[in-house]
Design an enzyme around this catalytic site. Sequence first.
Site, short mmCIF file in Angstrom:
data_model
loop_
_atom_site.label_atom_id
_atom_site.label_comp_id
_atom_site.label_asym_id
_atom_site.label_seq_id
_atom_site.Cartn_x
_atom_site.Cartn_y
_atom_site.Cartn_z
N ASN A 152 7.29 6.46 2.41
CA ASN A 152 7.90 6.87 1.15
C ASN A 152 8.68 8.18 1.23
O ASN A 152 9.48 8.48 0.35
CB ASN A 152 6.84 6.99 0.05
CG ASN A 152 5.77 8.01 0.39
OD1 ASN A 152 5.11 7.91 1.43
ND2 ASN A 152 5.57 8.98 -0.47
N HIS A 202 7.17 0.17 -11.06
CA HIS A 202 8.17 1.18 -11.37
C HIS A 202 9.03 1.57 -10.17
O HIS A 202 10.00 2.32 -10.31
CB HIS A 202 7.51 2.43 -11.99
CG HIS A 202 6.74 3.28 -11.05
ND1 HIS A 202 7.23 4.46 -10.55
CD2 HIS A 202 5.50 3.13 -10.51
CE1 HIS A 202 6.32 5.03 -9.76
NE2 HIS A 202 5.26 4.24 -9.72
N CYS A 328 4.82 11.97 -5.73
CA CYS A 328 3.47 11.78 -6.26
C CYS A 328 2.71 13.10 -6.25
O CYS A 328 1.66 13.22 -6.86
CB CYS A 328 2.73 10.73 -5.44
SG CYS A 328 3.47 9.09 -5.53
#
Length: 378
Positions: A152, A202, A328
Amino acid sequence: MKTVYLDNAATTPIDKEVIATMQTSMAENFGNPSSTHQFGRKAKSAVETARKNIARFFNVTAQEIIFTSSGTEADNLILNNAVLNLGIQRVITSKIEHHAVLHTCNYLEETYNIVLDFVELDENGGININHLERLLQNSKQKTLVSLMMINNEIGNLLPLEKVSLLCKKYNALLHSDTVQAIGHYAIDLQKNPLDFIVASAHKFHGPKGVGFAFFRKGFGILPMIHGGDQERGARSSTENVHAILGMEKALEIAIKNLQKDKNYIESLKVYFISELKKISDKIQFNGLSSHLDESSYTILNVRFPVKNTMLLFSLDLAGIAVSGGSACQSGSHKGSHVLSEILLNGEEDKTSVRFSFSKFTTKQDLDTTITKLKELLQ
């Protein structure tokens, strides 16, 4: 002020068709899916139809899809089940996984005394396949390999076929955090022997607060959340009907336009790389993020030749949204654990920025960003 959104790896704007689907569901599917009257049955039917359609996208059965609140919950459900229900005694992972995996593995090691091994990485964050095989060879314990399909932060693509073949050869189970891949890459779970994957809506223009876990048929599931025995006893909690239907619609749109969107977004990434190189030939790209065949077309992690602690803040003031690492943890002052693992000390001190693109990104967005970067890096 014109705003530019280049943080799509953190979350994506919700597609208007998805919003419309959810609005209709809010008006029509207000019943509790666990209720036996007609309003409950209607909501239950909508959820189960969505489950079947989502399963079909991955060439699996509806019984193998468990709806969750997020990819993080799905990772936790899978890893906990692997140890507590499937007899896994050893987990092999990497030090640049998402914290949903790393922190859960650390918890399982401390609480249940599992063996936790880390596969070696090269200077770009690529896994050492030979080391992975040695790790699999050197143990008779029941093993789970957990490696994310797309990192990510740096966008590296896992050599999934090679990893799958090794797991099959040594009878190890294979879990992949596929949060950054689903909706962007085709995944046929009949052709690829992944045992567990996860999704978060999402990340592909669906709503927040909903995702799913895939458990290959034959694996029983012990719930982490107890109370109402929803999700066939795998997860208690009243189903988030509207979000589930939104996720189904978002996935339908993404898969329908998979190649078209890939071609468009990849062209933006190529253009952005070329424009960045014009600013300075000293700009570097972290991991394999500038390699089109070895990284996600949605992520570019850029290392600038200076240390500018105010760069993200300055871009934000200019209306440009980007990330300095994993969003995050955006509220944390900690640096990126991924970049700390793969960069040399001198390079780690320089400012790195993750730019991530979507089908809603425009060339004008990139030009605006390049203009501002030139100003800030003078």
